[in-house]
Enzyme design. Sequence first.
Site, mmCIF file in Angstrom:
data_model
loop_
_atom_site.group_PDB
_atom_site.id
_atom_site.type_symbol
_atom_site.label_atom_id
_atom_site.label_comp_id
_atom_site.label_asym_id
_atom_site.label_seq_id
_atom_site.Cartn_x
_atom_site.Cartn_y
_atom_site.Cartn_z
ATOM 1 N N CYS A 26 0.845 -1.202 0.000
ATOM 2 C CA CYS A 26 0.000 0.000 0.000
ATOM 3 C C CYS A 26 0.879 1.250 0.000
ATOM 4 C CB CYS A 26 -0.912 -0.005 1.226
ATOM 5 S SG CYS A 26 -2.084 1.375 1.243
ATOM 6 N N ASP A 64 0.374 3.761 1.711
ATOM 7 C CA ASP A 64 0.318 4.331 3.065
ATOM 8 C C ASP A 64 1.724 4.664 3.580
ATOM 9 O OD1 ASP A 64 0.207 4.379 6.054
ATOM 10 O OD2 ASP A 64 -1.920 3.985 5.681
ATOM 11 N N ARG A 105 2.950 4.907 6.374
ATOM 12 C CA ARG A 105 3.446 4.200 7.570
ATOM 13 C C ARG A 105 4.028 2.833 7.254
ATOM 14 N NH1 ARG A 105 -2.277 4.601 10.428
ATOM 15 N NH2 ARG A 105 -2.772 3.946 8.294
ATOM 16 N N HIS A 129 -2.155 -3.972 5.023
ATOM 17 C CA HIS A 129 -1.933 -3.549 6.419
ATOM 18 C C HIS A 129 -3.266 -3.219 7.071
ATOM 19 C CE1 HIS A 129 -2.523 0.903 5.866
ATOM 20 N NE2 HIS A 129 -2.359 0.537 4.619
ATOM 21 N N CYS A 182 -6.011 0.221 6.962
ATOM 22 C CA CYS A 182 -5.802 0.710 5.594
ATOM 23 C C CYS A 182 -6.959 1.628 5.181
ATOM 24 C CB CYS A 182 -5.699 -0.473 4.626
ATOM 25 S SG CYS A 182 -5.369 0.046 2.928
#
Length: 209
Positions: free
Chosen positions: A41, A43, A45, A97, A100
């Site tokens: 992803c 993302d 993080r 994750h 998400c």
Amino acid sequence: MDINYIFKNNERWIEERLATDSDYFNKLSSGQNPQLLYIGCSDSRVSAEEIMGLKPGEVFVHRNISNVVGNIDLNTQSVVDFAIKHLNVAHIVVCGHYQCGGVKAAMQAKDLGLLNPWLRIIRDVYRLHAKELNSIEDDEKRYDRLVELNVVEQCINLIKIASVQEAYNKGAVTIHGWVMHLKSGRLIDLNIDIEKEMKHIKEVYNLGK
Ligand code: CO
């Protein structure tokens, strides 16, 4: 954020690399031979190399919203094809994750404009697994489960690609579905039975030589 901060970091990173190996960048620029393709992803993080403890040159990375392997997404399809045919990667990982945002957005029955066609891929995962998901009463647990099922379905989308099937049939590549547990930092292997999924989908998608 002061953007110059990044260039200062970069200078420090170069110094650190050269301090341990004065030939570091000569080696880095001579070519890549990663054994792993990571599809994760976007993302912020879930930074691929950092969570896996891998260095530059060790992993070929593709990231998009909610780690989707879209059938007509030329970007993902090209990355996978290149990784299989030219880099000869031994492993492909799809890593989702928990928490998400893309999966959360897909769970809302709501018009989200340009994101609709992308989220539809995840909404279709929900539709495929609606019986199981709707039987989960706890909202957080249902959300977590959709994150996992999305990884499973994206692994299945991977093995629908002819070049992946061909490499898989030769035993040249293995497919893994993982989820990153943000609250602990732990990577969880979903232990997806790819062989079983392959047998199942081959009734319809038998494309590999
Ligand atoms: Co995400």
